[in-house]
Design a protein around this motif. Structure first.
Motif, PDB file in Angstrom:
ATOM      1  N   ALA A   1       0.845  -1.204   0.000  1.00 13.83           N
ATOM      2  CA  ALA A   1       0.000   0.000   0.000  1.00 13.83           C
ATOM      3  C   ALA A   1       0.876   1.248   0.000  1.00 13.83           C
ATOM      4  CB  ALA A   1      -0.920  -0.011   1.222  1.00 13.83           C
ATOM      5  N   ALA A   2       1.918   1.249   0.813  1.00 14.79           N
ATOM      6  CA  ALA A   2       2.806   2.416   0.909  1.00 14.79           C
ATOM      7  C   ALA A   2       3.506   2.692  -0.420  1.00 14.79           C
ATOM      8  CB  ALA A   2       3.829   2.199   2.020  1.00 14.79           C
ATOM      9  N   SER A   3       3.736   1.633  -1.205  1.00 11.55           N
ATOM     10  CA  SER A   3       4.471   1.807  -2.466  1.00 11.55           C
ATOM     11  C   SER A   3       3.652   2.563  -3.510  1.00 11.55           C
ATOM     12  CB  SER A   3       4.904   0.447  -3.025  1.00 11.55           C
ATOM     13  OG  SER A   3       3.791  -0.251  -3.558  1.00 11.55           O
ATOM     14  N   PHE A   4       2.364   2.743  -3.287  1.00 12.26           N
ATOM     15  CA  PHE A   4       1.539   3.549  -4.192  1.00 12.26           C
ATOM     16  C   PHE A   4       1.754   5.043  -3.945  1.00 12.26           C
ATOM     17  CE2 PHE A   4      -0.461  -0.460  -4.819  1.00 12.26           C
ATOM     18  CZ  PHE A   4      -1.145  -0.397  -6.023  1.00 12.26           C
ATOM     19  N   ALA A   5       2.375   5.392  -2.822  1.00 14.70           N
ATOM     20  CA  ALA A   5       2.596   6.794  -2.461  1.00 14.70           C
ATOM     21  C   ALA A   5       3.861   7.334  -3.138  1.00 14.70           C
ATOM     22  CB  ALA A   5       2.713   6.922  -0.945  1.00 14.70           C
ATOM     23  N   ASP A   6       4.018   8.666  -3.100  1.00 18.01           N
ATOM     24  CA  ASP A   6       5.241   9.302  -3.602  1.00 18.01           C
ATOM     25  C   ASP A   6       6.335   9.264  -2.546  1.00 18.01           C
ATOM     26  OD1 ASP A   6       3.941  10.434  -6.016  1.00 18.01           O
ATOM     27  OD2 ASP A   6       2.849  11.625  -4.522  1.00 18.01           O
ATOM     28  N   ARG A   7       5.878   9.232  -1.292  1.00 20.00           N
ATOM     29  CA  ARG A   7       6.809   9.375  -0.175  1.00 20.00           C
ATOM     30  C   ARG A   7       6.259   8.596   1.007  1.00 20.00           C
ATOM     31  NH1 ARG A   7       7.506  14.965   3.312  1.00 20.00           N
ATOM     32  NH2 ARG A   7       5.267  15.003   2.988  1.00 20.00           N
ATOM     33  N   VAL A   8       7.137   7.995   1.770  1.00 21.41           N
ATOM     34  CA  VAL A   8       6.739   7.325   3.006  1.00 21.41           C
ATOM     35  C   VAL A   8       7.474   7.995   4.156  1.00 21.41           C
ATOM     36  CG1 VAL A   8       6.548   5.123   4.223  1.00 21.41           C
ATOM     37  CG2 VAL A   8       6.605   5.149   1.736  1.00 21.41           C
ATOM     38  N   VAL A   9       6.726   8.365   5.204  1.00 20.28           N
ATOM     39  CA  VAL A   9       7.376   8.893   6.403  1.00 20.28           C
ATOM     40  C   VAL A   9       7.146   7.906   7.542  1.00 20.28           C
ATOM     41  CG1 VAL A   9       7.203  11.288   5.660  1.00 20.28           C
ATOM     42  CG2 VAL A   9       5.386  10.322   7.076  1.00 20.28           C
ATOM     43  N   PHE A  10       8.155   7.770   8.374  1.00 21.19           N
ATOM     44  CA  PHE A  10       8.122   6.767   9.441  1.00 21.19           C
ATOM     45  C   PHE A  10       8.081   7.439  10.804  1.00 21.19           C
ATOM     46  CE2 PHE A  10      10.117   4.790   5.793  1.00 21.19           C
ATOM     47  CZ  PHE A  10       9.534   3.527   5.748  1.00 21.19           C
ATOM     48  N   LEU A  11       7.110   7.035  11.602  1.00 21.06           N
ATOM     49  CA  LEU A  11       6.981   7.531  12.976  1.00 21.06           C
ATOM     50  C   LEU A  11       7.475   6.454  13.946  1.00 21.06           C
ATOM     51  CD1 LEU A  11       3.395   9.103  13.222  1.00 21.06           C
ATOM     52  CD2 LEU A  11       5.512  10.265  13.861  1.00 21.06           C
TER      53      LEU A  11
ATOM     54  N   PRO B   1       8.925   5.044  -3.144  1.00 17.94           N
ATOM     55  CA  PRO B   1       9.076   3.759  -2.466  1.00 17.94           C
ATOM     56  C   PRO B   1       8.682   2.570  -3.341  1.00 17.94           C
ATOM     57  CG  PRO B   1       7.046   4.815  -1.812  1.00 17.94           C
ATOM     58  CD  PRO B   1       7.783   5.825  -2.642  1.00 17.94           C
ATOM     59  N   THR B   2       9.293   1.446  -3.094  1.00 20.26           N
ATOM     60  CA  THR B   2       8.826   0.163  -3.637  1.00 20.26           C
ATOM     61  C   THR B   2       8.500  -0.713  -2.422  1.00 20.26           C
ATOM     62  OG1 THR B   2      10.979  -0.938  -3.585  1.00 20.26           O
ATOM     63  CG2 THR B   2      10.467   0.361  -5.565  1.00 20.26           C
ATOM     64  N   PRO B   3       7.695  -1.773  -2.613  1.00 15.17           N
ATOM     65  CA  PRO B   3       7.399  -2.643  -1.467  1.00 15.17           C
ATOM     66  C   PRO B   3       8.684  -3.144  -0.803  1.00 15.17           C
ATOM     67  CG  PRO B   3       5.990  -3.204  -3.318  1.00 15.17           C
ATOM     68  CD  PRO B   3       6.967  -2.185  -3.832  1.00 15.17           C
ATOM     69  N   GLU B   4       9.704  -3.396  -1.602  1.00 16.64           N
ATOM     70  CA  GLU B   4      10.964  -3.934  -1.068  1.00 16.64           C
ATOM     71  C   GLU B   4      11.696  -2.886  -0.220  1.00 16.64           C
ATOM     72  OE1 GLU B   4      10.085  -4.140  -4.381  1.00 16.64           O
ATOM     73  OE2 GLU B   4       9.348  -6.204  -4.156  1.00 16.64           O
ATOM     74  N   THR B   5      11.812  -1.652  -0.746  1.00 17.51           N
ATOM     75  CA  THR B   5      12.551  -0.642   0.023  1.00 17.51           C
ATOM     76  C   THR B   5      11.806  -0.279   1.305  1.00 17.51           C
ATOM     77  OG1 THR B   5      11.571   1.153  -1.299  1.00 17.51           O
ATOM     78  CG2 THR B   5      13.744   0.362  -1.969  1.00 17.51           C
ATOM     79  N   VAL B   6      10.472  -0.288   1.234  1.00 24.78           N
ATOM     80  CA  VAL B   6       9.691   0.011   2.445  1.00 24.78           C
ATOM     81  C   VAL B   6       9.895  -1.095   3.482  1.00 24.78           C
ATOM     82  CG1 VAL B   6       7.369   0.314   3.405  1.00 24.78           C
ATOM     83  CG2 VAL B   6       7.948   1.345   1.199  1.00 24.78           C
TER      84      VAL B   6
END
Ligand SMILES: Nc1ncnc2c1ncn2[C@@H]1O[C@H](COP(=O)(O)OP(=O)(O)O)[C@@H](O)[C@H]1O
Ligand SMILES: [Mg+2]
Length: 248
Positions: free
Chosen positions: A207-217, A229-234
């Motif tokens: 799901a996150a890989s559909f975004a332009d950017r992922v931020v981690f809390l 992001p790709t599923p693998e990098t996430v």
């Protein structure tokens, strides 16, 4: 040229409780979301994702710091003005769809317009309904639809007011993999083709890989960020941040 973020948080803190029992759910979070971007927010259970979404959307008031929505500072607003601003500028998509069972699909979709005292014109309805592919379902009730179709109704309902930003809390959490991808594809399209801004909480790397950017809390702080992001990098980044107990 000044670029105004759709949403901007500056040193936002949110503390629950008092004294020794106080919990800093958000501990100095600063971040902006540019118009026409899709951001995924990830983090372990208890890291502050829901609190973040609620503060950013003006549903919850920060203990300290500033939240701006489409250039308007939220923190000083009275409840009535805040409610009006939310209705005008924000769309929500929830894991549990949150449709009204007694209303038809068409009535559910246009409800935010009616609540805002705006005219529910046919063109606006037809446009969002076309986008999510529900043309043949307008007179159905939610219970007559599949989970994926219900979430598409919720997406249309979020889009219909043309909000500055759509917040989504685990929007695919209740859907099977294939349906989840369709729904994520729709969200992606509304950003890429419609210029919508979306902020989505998820624990799913796909799901996150559909975004332009992922931020981690983690522990109420932004600790990392990933672009394209790709599923693998996430997944790899999640492993490095550690302690992911199937966050929700
Ligand atoms: N209403 C509340 N009262 C007290 N503590 C809360 C409340 N809401 C959240 N918290 C606490 O704040 C922290 C962050 O919670 P939350 O934002 O729900 O995290 P997440 O959505 O990432 O699981 C957790 O420690 C949680 O227990
Ligand atoms: Mg949560």
């Amino acid at each position: 040229m000044t670029v105004i973020d759709s949403v901007r948080l500056e040193q936002v803190r949110k503390t629950y409780g008092k004294g020794n029992g106080a919990v800093a759910a958000l501990d100095g979070v600063s971040i902006g979301f540019r118009q026409g971007t899709f951001t995924a927010v990830m983090g372990p259970s208890g890291s502050g994702k829901s609190t973040f979404l609620h503060c950013a959307a003006g549903l919850d008031r920060p203990t300290a710091g500033s939240v701006q929505l489409d250039g308007v500072e939220l923190t000083g607003l009275r409840e009535k003005a805040l409610t009006r601003l939310r209705r005008d500028k924000i769309g929500f998509i929830f894991q549990a769809f949150n449709l009204l069972p007694a209303l038809t699909v068409a009535q559910n979709i246009t409800l935010p317009l009616r609540l805002a005292g705006r005219h529910a014109d046919k063109a606006a309805l037809a446009e969002v309904v076309g986008r999510v592919g529900l043309d043949q379902r307008l007179r159905h009730r939610p219970a007559q639809l599949s989970g994926g179709q219900q979430q598409r109704v919720a997406i249309a309902r979020a889009l219909v007011t043309r909000p500055a930003v759509i917040f989504a809390d685990e929007p695919t959490g209740a859907l099977d993999t294939r349906t989840a991808r369709e729904v994520l594809g729709l969200l992606r399209q509304s950003v890429s083709n419609g210029g919508q801004t979306i902020v989505m909480v998820t624990h799913d790397p796909v799901a996150a890989s559909f975004a332009d950017r992922v931020v981690f809390l983690a522990d109420g702080r932004l600790v990392d960020e990933l672009h394209r992001p790709t599923p693998e990098t996430v997944a790899e980044r999640m492993t490095h941040l550690g302690a992911w107990a199937g966050a929700a």
